[in-house]
Design an enzyme around this catalytic site. Structure first.
Site, PDB file in Angstrom:
ATOM      1  N   ALA A  76       0.846  -1.197   0.000  1.00 38.13           N
ATOM      2  CA  ALA A  76       0.000   0.000   0.000  1.00 38.13           C
ATOM      3  C   ALA A  76       0.877   1.240   0.000  1.00 38.13           C
ATOM      4  O   ALA A  76       2.089   1.147  -0.176  1.00 38.13           O
ATOM      5  CB  ALA A  76      -0.906  -0.014   1.228  1.00 38.13           C
ATOM      6  N   ASN A  77       0.267   2.408   0.153  1.00 37.35           N
ATOM      7  CA  ASN A  77       1.049   3.643   0.307  1.00 37.35           C
ATOM      8  C   ASN A  77       0.356   4.528   1.334  1.00 37.35           C
ATOM      9  O   ASN A  77      -0.678   4.159   1.885  1.00 37.35           O
ATOM     10  CB  ASN A  77       1.214   4.338  -1.050  1.00 37.35           C
ATOM     11  N   ARG A  78       0.941   5.694   1.586  1.00 39.09           N
ATOM     12  CA  ARG A  78       0.488   6.514   2.720  1.00 39.09           C
ATOM     13  C   ARG A  78      -0.687   7.440   2.406  1.00 39.09           C
ATOM     14  O   ARG A  78      -1.024   8.295   3.208  1.00 39.09           O
ATOM     15  CB  ARG A  78       1.647   7.367   3.244  1.00 39.09           C
ATOM     16  N   SER A  79      -1.291   7.307   1.240  1.00 37.25           N
ATOM     17  CA  SER A  79      -2.401   8.205   0.901  1.00 37.25           C
ATOM     18  C   SER A  79      -3.570   8.020   1.875  1.00 37.25           C
ATOM     19  O   SER A  79      -3.944   6.905   2.206  1.00 37.25           O
ATOM     20  CB  SER A  79      -2.884   7.900  -0.522  1.00 37.25           C
ATOM     21  N   ALA A  90      -3.768   7.590  -5.163  1.00 36.86           N
ATOM     22  CA  ALA A  90      -2.370   7.173  -5.283  1.00 36.86           C
ATOM     23  C   ALA A  90      -2.386   5.691  -5.666  1.00 36.86           C
ATOM     24  O   ALA A  90      -2.341   4.814  -4.811  1.00 36.86           O
ATOM     25  CB  ALA A  90      -1.654   7.391  -3.961  1.00 36.86           C
TER      26      ALA A  90
END
Ligand SMILES: Cc1cc2nc3c(=O)[nH]c(=O)nc-3n(C[C@H](O)[C@H](O)[C@H](O)COP(=O)(O)O)c2cc1C
Length: 401
Positions: free
Chosen positions: A211-214, A277
């Site tokens: 995943a990412n930090r969005s 994102a």
């Protein structure tokens, strides 16, 4: 006359910006609203009740323990006989009272007794605004459902100090009043918009993912603003923990491929704003079972494969929306990378931002963006994500006269 027949209770508290509330009264009245003023003792040190009353063409209320006004519990009537309560300027002191439920004068008592929406336009020295106590009070009031307009950054009237704390301009406050009372112009009525927001989760196995930090804060705010302006909005959201914006249709997805399918299923549309994102890569073959850790064995390699490029797909689609806006999160060469994306992806605008960790943008509440268009770039100042959303929604609406 966008505010025709609307009754505004305007509370003026004791800040130097109280002189601007005189102009605000005019702005509200020229839009058709009636303005009933309440002044704190502090406010009366800055502007006179005579000037306020003359501009409002109404009696100015100042006392809680008033023999004439309290025969029928006037403060409760004031708190209820209106469509909206506006506080402009709102001092640090009055915000602190509100956040703590204090009611020791007419203004604070009305604020505790009202069941109407409340719009606050803070104005104070930047140090007062950034003080941890005011930060706490602001957060408490937001959680209580109180709406804010401003403060803006700029030079302080009295000290020449620079920073955040300047009251929003009367015209901006009047526009926020229209928006809150839902009486403003709706330039996007009849238009359909697709917005993507949040991260994607790309599975490694049934329990693990990339995943990412969005956080989804920016995309959700944009979806909400487009809906405010009258658009029929489909928000395709990756996994987020924030509430759905009001008045939009939300389609929840996890993976980039699901996001692409949901976006394509929502076509045709007039507007696409691709804020999510989206993971560039996914695991080539995600395991159907949890990958077990085996003693003595090396960690499993993760073979990645490219995900669909949703912005590019939409930008070159036979049913391409009239206006396609993409976001570009970069940590290097923000302008150059943004401009090359504009061409490659077939977008009308790229909203580029520097998401290096020191900026705190990814997952945070604020954003500093560069708007890259076909005819040039524009740097927007550091703003909260809601303000970026409002400005971007207005820019989008300007393409639909
Ligand atoms: C010249 C002067 C300017 C002031 N400007 C502000 C201001 O802009 N914002 C603010 O929060 N307080 C300001 N204050 C302090 C408030 O007036 C003070 O906290 C007062 O108790 C506020 O009362 P009220 O919230 O009941 O109106 C100022 C005080 C002075 C003397």
């Amino acid at each position: 006359m966008t505010l025709q027949g609307k009754r505004i209770l305007l509370i003026i508290s004791g800040g130097i910006a109280a002189y601007k509330s005189l102009d605000l009264i005019r702005r509200l009245r020229e839009r058709g609203a009636s303005v009933r003023p309440v002044m704190t003792a502090g406010a009366q040190a800055f502007v006179t009740p005579l000037a306020v009353g003359a501009l409002a063409a109404d009696k100015v209320f100042t006392e809680l323990f008033s023999r004439e006004d309290e025969q029928d519990v006037g403060h409760i009537r004031l708190a209820r006989d209106c469509d909206l309560v506006v506080i402009a300027p709102a001092t640090a002191d009055l915000m602190a009272k509100m956040a703590n439920g204090l009611a020791d004068d007419l203004a604070s008592t009305i604020l505790l007794a009202t069941d109407k929406p409340v719009l606050v336009a803070p104005a104070m020295n930047p140090k007062m605004w950034s003080h941890p106590a005011t930060r706490r009070n602001h957060a408490t009031l937001l959680a209580d459902g109180i709406r804010f307009i401003g403060p803006a950054s700029g030079e302080m009237a009295e000290s020449g100090e620079k920073g955040e704390g300047r009251m929003a301009e009367p015209l901006e406050i009047a526009a926020a009043v229209e928006a809150l009372l839902d009486t403003g112009p709706k330039p996007l009525t009849g238009r359909k918009a697709i917005v993507t927001s949040g991260p994607t989760h790309e599975p490694i196995d049934p329990v693990r993912y990339i995943a990412n930090r969005s956080s989804g804060k920016q995309g959700h705010a944009i979806a909400g603003e487009l809906a405010w302006l009258g658009a029929d909005v489909t928000l395709v959201s990756g996994p987020v923990t924030i509430p759905d914006p009001k008045g939009v249709t939300v389609v929840r997805v996890e993976r980039a491929e699901e996001m692409r399918d949901a976006v394509l299923a929502a076509l045709p549309a007039d507007i696409a704003v691709m804020v999510a994102a989206v993971a560039d890569w996914r695991v080539a073959s995600a395991s159907g079972n949890k990958i077990k850790k085996k003693p003595g064995e090396a960690p499993p390699p993760l073979l990645l494969t490219e995900n669909p490029d949703i912005l590019k797909t939409v930008g070159h689609h036979p049913k391409r929306p009239k206006l396609v806006v993409g976001f570009a999160a970069e940590t290097q060469d923000v302008a150059e990378n943004g401009r090359s994306k504009l061409e490659r992806k077939g977008a009308d605008y790229i909203i580029a931002n520097d998401v290096s960790p020191h900026t705190g943008i990814m997952g945070g509440d604020r954003n500093t963006v560069k708007v890259i268009g076909k005819s040039g770039d524009e740097d927007w100042p550091d703003m909260d994500k809601q303000a970026v959303a409002e400005r971007l929604a207005r820019l989008i609406a300007s393409h639909f006269p």
